[in-house]
Design a protein around this motif. Structure first.
Motif, short mmCIF file in Angstrom:
data_model
loop_
_atom_site.label_atom_id
_atom_site.label_comp_id
_atom_site.label_asym_id
_atom_site.label_seq_id
_atom_site.Cartn_x
_atom_site.Cartn_y
_atom_site.Cartn_z
N TYR A 1 0.86 -1.18 0.00
CA TYR A 1 0.00 0.00 0.00
C TYR A 1 0.89 1.23 0.00
O TYR A 1 1.65 1.46 0.94
CB TYR A 1 -0.92 0.00 1.22
CG TYR A 1 -1.88 -1.17 1.22
CD1 TYR A 1 -3.12 -1.06 0.62
CD2 TYR A 1 -1.53 -2.38 1.81
CE1 TYR A 1 -4.01 -2.12 0.62
CE2 TYR A 1 -2.42 -3.46 1.80
CZ TYR A 1 -3.64 -3.32 1.20
OH TYR A 1 -4.51 -4.39 1.20
N SER A 2 0.78 2.03 -1.05
CA SER A 2 1.62 3.22 -1.20
C SER A 2 0.89 4.47 -0.72
O SER A 2 -0.28 4.41 -0.36
CB SER A 2 2.05 3.37 -2.66
OG SER A 2 0.92 3.56 -3.50
N ARG A 3 1.62 5.60 -0.75
CA ARG A 3 1.05 6.88 -0.34
C ARG A 3 1.57 7.96 -1.28
O ARG A 3 2.70 7.90 -1.75
CB ARG A 3 1.49 7.23 1.08
CG ARG A 3 0.97 6.31 2.13
CD ARG A 3 1.64 6.60 3.46
NE ARG A 3 1.61 8.02 3.79
CZ ARG A 3 1.05 8.52 4.86
NH1 ARG A 3 0.47 7.73 5.72
NH2 ARG A 3 1.08 9.80 5.10
N GLY B 1 2.98 6.89 -10.35
CA GLY B 1 3.31 5.61 -9.72
C GLY B 1 4.33 4.83 -10.53
O GLY B 1 4.04 4.45 -11.66
N PHE C 1 1.70 0.03 -11.30
CA PHE C 1 1.04 0.69 -10.17
C PHE C 1 -0.47 0.53 -10.31
O PHE C 1 -1.01 0.54 -11.42
CB PHE C 1 1.43 2.17 -10.20
CG PHE C 1 0.71 3.02 -9.21
CD1 PHE C 1 0.96 2.91 -7.86
CD2 PHE C 1 -0.21 3.98 -9.63
CE1 PHE C 1 0.30 3.73 -6.94
CE2 PHE C 1 -0.87 4.79 -8.73
CZ PHE C 1 -0.61 4.67 -7.38
N GLY D 1 -1.33 1.22 -4.78
CA GLY D 1 -0.16 0.40 -4.47
C GLY D 1 0.05 -0.69 -5.50
O GLY D 1 -0.17 -0.49 -6.69
N LEU E 1 11.31 -0.74 -6.25
CA LEU E 1 10.65 0.20 -7.15
C LEU E 1 11.57 0.51 -8.33
O LEU E 1 12.79 0.50 -8.19
CB LEU E 1 10.31 1.50 -6.42
CG LEU E 1 9.22 1.42 -5.37
CD1 LEU E 1 9.10 2.75 -4.64
CD2 LEU E 1 7.89 1.04 -6.00
N ILE F 1 11.61 1.05 -1.25
CA ILE F 1 10.20 1.22 -0.89
C ILE F 1 10.15 2.08 0.37
O ILE F 1 10.78 1.74 1.37
CB ILE F 1 9.52 -0.15 -0.67
CG1 ILE F 1 9.50 -0.94 -1.98
CG2 ILE F 1 8.12 0.01 -0.10
CD1 ILE F 1 9.02 -2.35 -1.87
N TRP G 1 5.10 3.15 3.73
CA TRP G 1 4.20 2.27 2.97
C TRP G 1 3.97 0.99 3.77
O TRP G 1 4.82 0.57 4.57
CB TRP G 1 4.81 1.93 1.62
CG TRP G 1 4.84 3.08 0.64
CD1 TRP G 1 4.63 4.40 0.91
CD2 TRP G 1 5.14 2.98 -0.74
NE1 TRP G 1 4.78 5.14 -0.23
CE2 TRP G 1 5.09 4.30 -1.27
CE3 TRP G 1 5.45 1.93 -1.60
CZ2 TRP G 1 5.33 4.57 -2.60
CZ3 TRP G 1 5.70 2.21 -2.92
CH2 TRP G 1 5.62 3.52 -3.42
#
Length: 192
Positions: free
Chosen positions: A110-112, A119, A144, A157, A174, A181, A185
């Motif tokens: 889970y990204s932000r 992404g 992404f 994410g 990434l 990363i 996250w």
């Protein structure tokens, strides 16, 4: 993120039709192309039979994912195959997906703070030993994934199917200048 896991426990599958049993979504309902709508993971529970009699899977197979996750086909030992390699009827039945002789589990990151246009891709690398050096046995870039419009959602994410176990290694990075990363996250994984 869209990578549900469907655990089939002691099922008695009665559908013997030579038609599609599974449908992996191929169309996008988003206002961008940063989506990963490839369905989920279908897997037998550990107590279920793998003999193929009244099973959802052909004999010897215990999991199924979309054909989008091609790195699984490069894992040594032919543990995963395209369903089409088992014949036309099997290919149609499993929607040309990837069948595996080992269980698969979802790994979600889970990204932000990203948008559909910012992404980066995620590089997934697999080694068949516990020494992730040199060239990986299998690898793939994963796009992404974002649910909803830019600025209106925090559902974003990456999600990938992985082979759980201790006899191999994964490296996730990434596709950015440092590959790291971010610490804020969230990485979610369960091997059961």
């Amino acid at each position: 993120l869209c990578m549900p896991q469907y655990v089939l426990h002691n099922i008695n599958w009665q559908n013997k039709a030579n038609t599609r049993w599974v449908w992996f979504q191929h169309q996008s309902f988003q206002h961008h192309t940063a989506d990963q709508n490839h369905g989920g993971i279908f897997v037998l529970s550990p107590d279920s039979s793998t003999d193929g009699v009244n099973s959802f899977f052909p004999p010897g197979f215990v999991s199924l994912v979309s054909a989008k996750f091609e790195y699984l086909l490069d894992i040594p030992g032919d543990i995963c195959v395209l369903s089409t390699s088992l014949g036309g009827v099997i290919g149609v039945r499993y929607e040309r997906g990837i069948l595996c002789k080992v269980p698969l589990r979802p790994l979600k990151i889970y990204s932000r703070g990203l948008t559909s246009g910012t992404g980066p891709k995620l590089l997934v690398e697999y080694w068949s030993n516990n020494n992730p050096t040199g060239q990986a046995d299998a690898s793939q870039e994963i796009g992404f994934h974002q649910i909803g419009r830019d600025g209106e959602t925090r559902k974003q994410g990456y999600a990938i199917p992985v082979v759980p176990g201790i006899d191999h290694s994964y490296k996730i990075s990434l596709q950015t200048s440092n590959g790291v990363i971010p610490e804020d996250w969230v990485v979610e994984f369960s091997d059961s």
